[in-house]
Design a protein around this motif. Structure first.
Motif, PDB file in Angstrom:
ATOM      1  N   VAL A 134       0.663  -1.013   0.172  1.00  0.00           N
ATOM      2  CA  VAL A 134      -0.069   0.024   0.091  1.00  0.00           C
ATOM      3  C   VAL A 134       0.734   1.269   0.125  1.00  0.00           C
ATOM      4  O   VAL A 134       0.621   2.161  -0.591  1.00  0.00           O
ATOM      5  CB  VAL A 134      -0.926  -0.009   1.392  1.00  0.00           C
ATOM      6  N   MET A 135       2.190   1.371   0.774  1.00  0.00           N
ATOM      7  CA  MET A 135       2.699   2.510   0.907  1.00  0.00           C
ATOM      8  C   MET A 135       3.625   2.649  -0.577  1.00  0.00           C
ATOM      9  O   MET A 135       3.742   3.889  -1.022  1.00  0.00           O
ATOM     10  CB  MET A 135       3.905   2.388   2.064  1.00  0.00           C
ATOM     11  N   LEU A 136       3.932   1.536  -1.029  1.00  0.00           N
ATOM     12  CA  LEU A 136       4.595   1.451  -2.370  1.00  0.00           C
ATOM     13  C   LEU A 136       3.640   2.274  -3.519  1.00  0.00           C
ATOM     14  O   LEU A 136       4.068   3.163  -4.247  1.00  0.00           O
ATOM     15  CB  LEU A 136       5.126   0.290  -2.915  1.00  0.00           C
ATOM     16  N   ASP A 137       2.516   1.839  -3.329  1.00  0.00           N
ATOM     17  CA  ASP A 137       1.588   2.326  -4.348  1.00  0.00           C
ATOM     18  C   ASP A 137       1.257   3.730  -4.033  1.00  0.00           C
ATOM     19  O   ASP A 137       1.132   4.640  -5.165  1.00  0.00           O
ATOM     20  CB  ASP A 137       0.077   1.273  -4.268  1.00  0.00           C
ATOM     21  N   LEU A 138       1.462   4.133  -2.596  1.00  0.00           N
ATOM     22  CA  LEU A 138       1.025   5.707  -2.649  1.00  0.00           C
ATOM     23  C   LEU A 138       2.332   6.429  -2.745  1.00  0.00           C
ATOM     24  O   LEU A 138       1.924   7.602  -3.391  1.00  0.00           O
ATOM     25  CB  LEU A 138       0.725   5.615  -1.007  1.00  0.00           C
ATOM     26  N   LEU A 139       3.469   5.919  -2.672  1.00  0.00           N
ATOM     27  CA  LEU A 139       4.829   6.683  -2.691  1.00  0.00           C
ATOM     28  C   LEU A 139       5.185   6.697  -4.268  1.00  0.00           C
ATOM     29  O   LEU A 139       6.142   7.622  -4.409  1.00  0.00           O
ATOM     30  CB  LEU A 139       5.748   6.348  -1.643  1.00  0.00           C
ATOM     31  N   THR A 140       5.203   5.613  -4.875  1.00  0.00           N
ATOM     32  CA  THR A 140       5.666   5.692  -6.111  1.00  0.00           C
ATOM     33  C   THR A 140       5.210   6.328  -7.195  1.00  0.00           C
ATOM     34  O   THR A 140       3.676   6.317  -7.382  1.00  0.00           O
ATOM     35  CB  THR A 140       5.733   4.206  -6.581  1.00  0.00           C
TER      36      THR A 140
END
Length: 158
Positions: A134-140
């Protein structure tokens, strides 16, 4: 008759060796041509000198050494490896090493998301795999539209 054939064979061998050497010797007058391709007077004399040296029984290395002693190292197309020419010989390895290092750094930086590391420190325990995704989806950042993909990502199908 057999003696004539031996003479012809010897002359062909001399001619082949002379041509091989002549292709690797630079014309001192032309600079950009080998003495085999040049019609300058010095090139004709050097070709004759090479044939005379071969007929005298000298090896190819001895002929190259004589030419280098008489006309300098610049007459040879392949410079020898020493401290003065080390940069010339090692520069392709240096360029390849820098390019490989830049590629590895870019790849590592792409695979490492430093924004998630502080979250682990603040919370005191690592993120679960679902939270990481989820964090990768938000930060990428999303890919830029109209921007051509690199050849490597097209090859991988990304």
């Amino acid at each position: 008759m057999a003696e004539d054939e031996d003479e012809v064979k010897k002359e062909r061998i001399v001619e082949a060796r002379a041509r091989t050497i002549s292709h690797n010797v630079r014309c001192t007058e032309c600079g950009s041509q080998s003495i085999e391709d040049s019609q300058a007077d010095i090139a004709i004399l050097l070709r004759k000198l090479i044939r005379d040296e071969i007929r005298a029984g000298k090896s190819d290395k001895e002929v190259f050494k004589k030419l280098e002693e008489d006309y300098g190292e610049t007459v040879l197309y392949t410079p020898k490896f020493d401290m003065q020419t080390a940069a010339l010989w090692l520069s392709p390895l240096l360029v390849a090493g820098v390019a490989g290092g830049a590629w590895a750094y870019k790849r590592h930086r792409k695979n490492t998301n430093v924004h998630m590391m502080p979250l682990n420190l603040v919370r005191g325990f690592p993120l679960t795999p679902k939270e990481k995704q989820v964090m990768l989806d938000l930060l990428t950042p999303p890919p830029q539209p109209g921007f051509p993909a690199t050849w490597w990502s097209r090859l991988r199908g990304v």
